[in-house]
Design a protein around this motif. Structure first.
Motif, PDB file in Angstrom:
ATOM      1  N   GLU A  33       0.933  -1.594  -7.048  1.00 38.31           N
ATOM      2  CA  GLU A  33       2.357  -1.944  -7.050  1.00 38.31           C
ATOM      3  C   GLU A  33       3.025  -1.536  -5.735  1.00 38.31           C
ATOM      4  N   PHE A  34       2.688  -0.340  -5.256  1.00 35.76           N
ATOM      5  CA  PHE A  34       3.239   0.141  -3.988  1.00 35.76           C
ATOM      6  C   PHE A  34       2.840  -0.789  -2.840  1.00 35.76           C
ATOM      7  N   PHE A  35       1.549  -1.153  -2.773  1.00 37.78           N
ATOM      8  CA  PHE A  35       1.084  -2.001  -1.673  1.00 37.78           C
ATOM      9  C   PHE A  35       1.595  -3.433  -1.792  1.00 37.78           C
ATOM     10  N   GLU A  36       1.915  -3.878  -3.011  1.00 37.74           N
ATOM     11  CA  GLU A  36       2.538  -5.193  -3.165  1.00 37.74           C
ATOM     12  C   GLU A  36       3.933  -5.185  -2.535  1.00 37.74           C
ATOM     13  N   LYS A  37       4.664  -4.079  -2.691  1.00 38.95           N
ATOM     14  CA  LYS A  37       6.036  -3.991  -2.187  1.00 38.95           C
ATOM     15  C   LYS A  37       6.099  -3.558  -0.720  1.00 38.95           C
ATOM     16  N   ARG A  38       5.338  -2.531  -0.378  1.00 36.82           N
ATOM     17  CA  ARG A  38       5.487  -1.908   0.938  1.00 36.82           C
ATOM     18  C   ARG A  38       4.200  -1.876   1.760  1.00 36.82           C
ATOM     19  N   GLY A  39       3.191  -2.585   1.343  1.00 38.77           N
ATOM     20  CA  GLY A  39       1.885  -2.539   1.994  1.00 38.77           C
ATOM     21  C   GLY A  39       1.889  -2.880   3.475  1.00 38.77           C
ATOM     22  N   PRO A  40       2.472  -4.021   3.860  1.00 38.67           N
ATOM     23  CA  PRO A  40       2.430  -4.388   5.275  1.00 38.67           C
ATOM     24  C   PRO A  40       3.062  -3.334   6.188  1.00 38.67           C
ATOM     25  N   VAL A  41       4.223  -2.840   5.821  1.00 36.16           N
ATOM     26  CA  VAL A  41       4.900  -1.829   6.643  1.00 36.16           C
ATOM     27  C   VAL A  41       4.086  -0.540   6.660  1.00 36.16           C
ATOM     28  N   THR A  42       3.516  -0.170   5.515  1.00 40.30           N
ATOM     29  CA  THR A  42       2.710   1.045   5.426  1.00 40.30           C
ATOM     30  C   THR A  42       1.489   0.951   6.336  1.00 40.30           C
ATOM     31  N   ILE A  43       0.804  -0.178   6.303  1.00 38.02           N
ATOM     32  CA  ILE A  43      -0.390  -0.350   7.140  1.00 38.02           C
ATOM     33  C   ILE A  43      -0.013  -0.332   8.619  1.00 38.02           C
ATOM     34  N   PHE A  44       1.090  -0.985   8.973  1.00 41.38           N
ATOM     35  CA  PHE A  44       1.543  -0.988  10.366  1.00 41.38           C
ATOM     36  C   PHE A  44       1.870   0.435  10.825  1.00 41.38           C
ATOM     37  N   LEU A  45       2.689   1.156  10.052  1.00 39.96           N
ATOM     38  CA  LEU A  45       3.118   2.503  10.436  1.00 39.96           C
ATOM     39  C   LEU A  45       1.978   3.522  10.376  1.00 39.96           C
ATOM     40  N   ALA A  46       0.982   3.252   9.534  1.00 42.17           N
ATOM     41  CA  ALA A  46      -0.150   4.178   9.413  1.00 42.17           C
ATOM     42  C   ALA A  46      -0.863   4.369  10.747  1.00 42.17           C
ATOM     43  N   ARG A  47      -0.825   3.362  11.593  1.00 43.17           N
ATOM     44  CA  ARG A  47      -1.457   3.460  12.910  1.00 43.17           C
ATOM     45  C   ARG A  47      -0.902   4.616  13.735  1.00 43.17           C
TER      46      ARG A  47
END
Length: 104
Positions: A17-31
């Motif tokens: 559920e988290f990655f459905e909502k915020r996944g793209p931003v999370t993956i980008f910022l994780a860098r």
């Protein structure tokens, strides 16, 4: 044993559920966050994040990170104080980088 499976499934469902909502931003910022950079792809995979979306934001994050660090280094290299202190700065960066390894 069954309680553990339900608990783990609940965590995976919450992660999905988290990655459905915020996944793209999370993956980008994780860098830009060392420990998160390592763990985010694993959690995204377990949460079944869309692979194409993951790849797009992971590549975008990698490009921004790589170019950003290079440009930051170029910009900081313009300062005479940085040029004079480059070796101690480098040693400090290496020491700070290995502190988490020693800590664990």
């Amino acid at each position: 044993a069954e309680g553990n499976r339900v608990l783990k499934k609940r965590y995976i469902d919450e992660a999905h559920e988290f990655f459905e909502k915020r996944g793209p931003v999370t993956i980008f910022l994780a860098r830009f966050v060392p420990i998160v950079r390592t763990l985010a792809p694993i959690v995204a995979g377990a949460a079944r994040m869309n692979a194409a979306l993951f790849t797009a934001y992971n590549v975008l994050g990698a490009i921004v990170w790589g170019c950003g660090i290079t440009l930051l280094g170029y910009w900081l290299g313009q300062f005479e104080i940085i040029q004079k202190l480059i070796e101690p700065i480098f040693i400090l960066i290496v020491l700070i980088s290995i502190v988490p390894i020693i800590w664990e």
